[in-house]
Design an enzyme around this catalytic site. Sequence first.
Site, PDB file in Angstrom:
ATOM      1  N   GLN A  96     -52.227 -50.594 -22.177  1.00 42.73           N
ATOM      2  CA  GLN A  96     -53.034 -50.809 -20.977  1.00 42.73           C
ATOM      3  C   GLN A  96     -52.337 -50.165 -19.782  1.00 42.73           C
ATOM      4  O   GLN A  96     -51.207 -50.529 -19.435  1.00 42.73           O
ATOM      5  CB  GLN A  96     -53.238 -52.303 -20.706  1.00 42.73           C
ATOM      6  N   TYR A 180     -57.114 -55.839  -9.262  1.00 38.95           N
ATOM      7  CA  TYR A 180     -56.137 -54.762  -9.155  1.00 38.95           C
ATOM      8  C   TYR A 180     -56.800 -53.532  -8.530  1.00 38.95           C
ATOM      9  O   TYR A 180     -57.918 -53.601  -8.039  1.00 38.95           O
ATOM     10  CB  TYR A 180     -55.514 -54.487 -10.519  1.00 38.95           C
ATOM     11  N   ARG A 227     -61.074 -51.787 -18.810  1.00 37.30           N
ATOM     12  CA  ARG A 227     -61.283 -53.234 -18.707  1.00 37.30           C
ATOM     13  C   ARG A 227     -61.939 -53.560 -17.366  1.00 37.30           C
ATOM     14  O   ARG A 227     -61.485 -53.102 -16.311  1.00 37.30           O
ATOM     15  CB  ARG A 227     -59.957 -53.992 -18.821  1.00 37.30           C
ATOM     16  N   GLY A 316     -56.133 -63.882 -26.272  1.00 39.33           N
ATOM     17  CA  GLY A 316     -54.880 -63.754 -25.561  1.00 39.33           C
ATOM     18  C   GLY A 316     -53.901 -64.834 -25.957  1.00 39.33           C
ATOM     19  O   GLY A 316     -53.133 -64.685 -26.905  1.00 39.33           O
TER      20      GLY A 316
END
Length: 362
Positions: A96, A180, A227, A316
């Site tokens: 990622q 982000y 994502r 996760g």
Amino acid sequence: MFNVFKGQVLETRNRIAMAPMTRSRTSQPGDVPNEIMATYYRQRASAGLIVTEGAPVSAVGRGYSMTPGIYTEEHIEGWKKVTQAVHEEGGKIFIQLWHVGRRSHSDISGMQPLAPAAIKIADQVFGPLPEGGFGMIETETPREMTLQDIKDTTAAFVQAAKNAIEAGFDGIEVHAAHGYLFDTFLRSESNQRNDQYGGSQENRMRFLVDTLQALTNEIGGGRVAVRLSPHIGEGFAGDDAEIVPLTLTLLEKLQPMNLAYVHFSENISRYVEVPEEFREQVRRIYTNPIMVAGKLTKQSAQRLLDKQYVDFVAFGTPFVTNPDLVARFTHDLALAEFDADARLTLYGGGEEGYINYSTYQA
């Protein structure tokens, strides 16, 4: 159940993905991936696809201490240990690629954070404490990105992707979720620019679309993923009424790129439930692979697959305490709980709470 996936380029032995999770276990100095990380990912390589923890594409893109980069030769060599370990177990692994934008502090990155506009909200990230050690610290006001900053950031993602392929990864996932950098460009609350990267929905998605196109041009769409988190408000003060329709328009632009997958993060932090109508709209617009993560159970994940809303289901925290999660699902075995003790060792530290979780014992 959770059977083989065969895509245009990516083929996996099951449809279970290990979702990206920051663990902050790198070697210092330099934030270099190491043997303990290779062991961690090897233990979980029965997943059809592993997506690594976020790897900053540059120093200024860093927002959490001790996270593994992908912008130096030392990073590349360190990640080779990880990809080799996963491939030896027959697994597939994407890295990622991460730029945290305003969710940072100069004590972490060494420079003022970047964002579409110089707007700060109350927020904390994992970094060095004034009294020593590490913990959650308040972010600082970012600097508005210049056009050159935007150009340089796209170039940093392309270079990071090339580094990732050199390191042995099967592909890359761009982190454009959770408040982000790219997510702040998509949303009007954080993007108050008046140039070609701000204002209209078309302008606000330009940076991400251009970067994804540059990545597909460089390494091929089948090795690129992204994502998104349109139903999560993490990293923002309020809600954005335009983010869902913008996301649907974004998917129309991504369709011809034939990406490896689009990854939706859901049901964490401050969120709203994803309506069935959204999943139906996504499938009408976007026919390439889709992944969903966010507090899924074996049963809820299977329902998404059965309805053909998704092609991968990502887990996760269950993978933190259950390195053999795939086997436990396959044989209906009980899961080890992700409890308060597991939370304490999520960030930083050594082997405890990282690679000392065992496989199922009857």
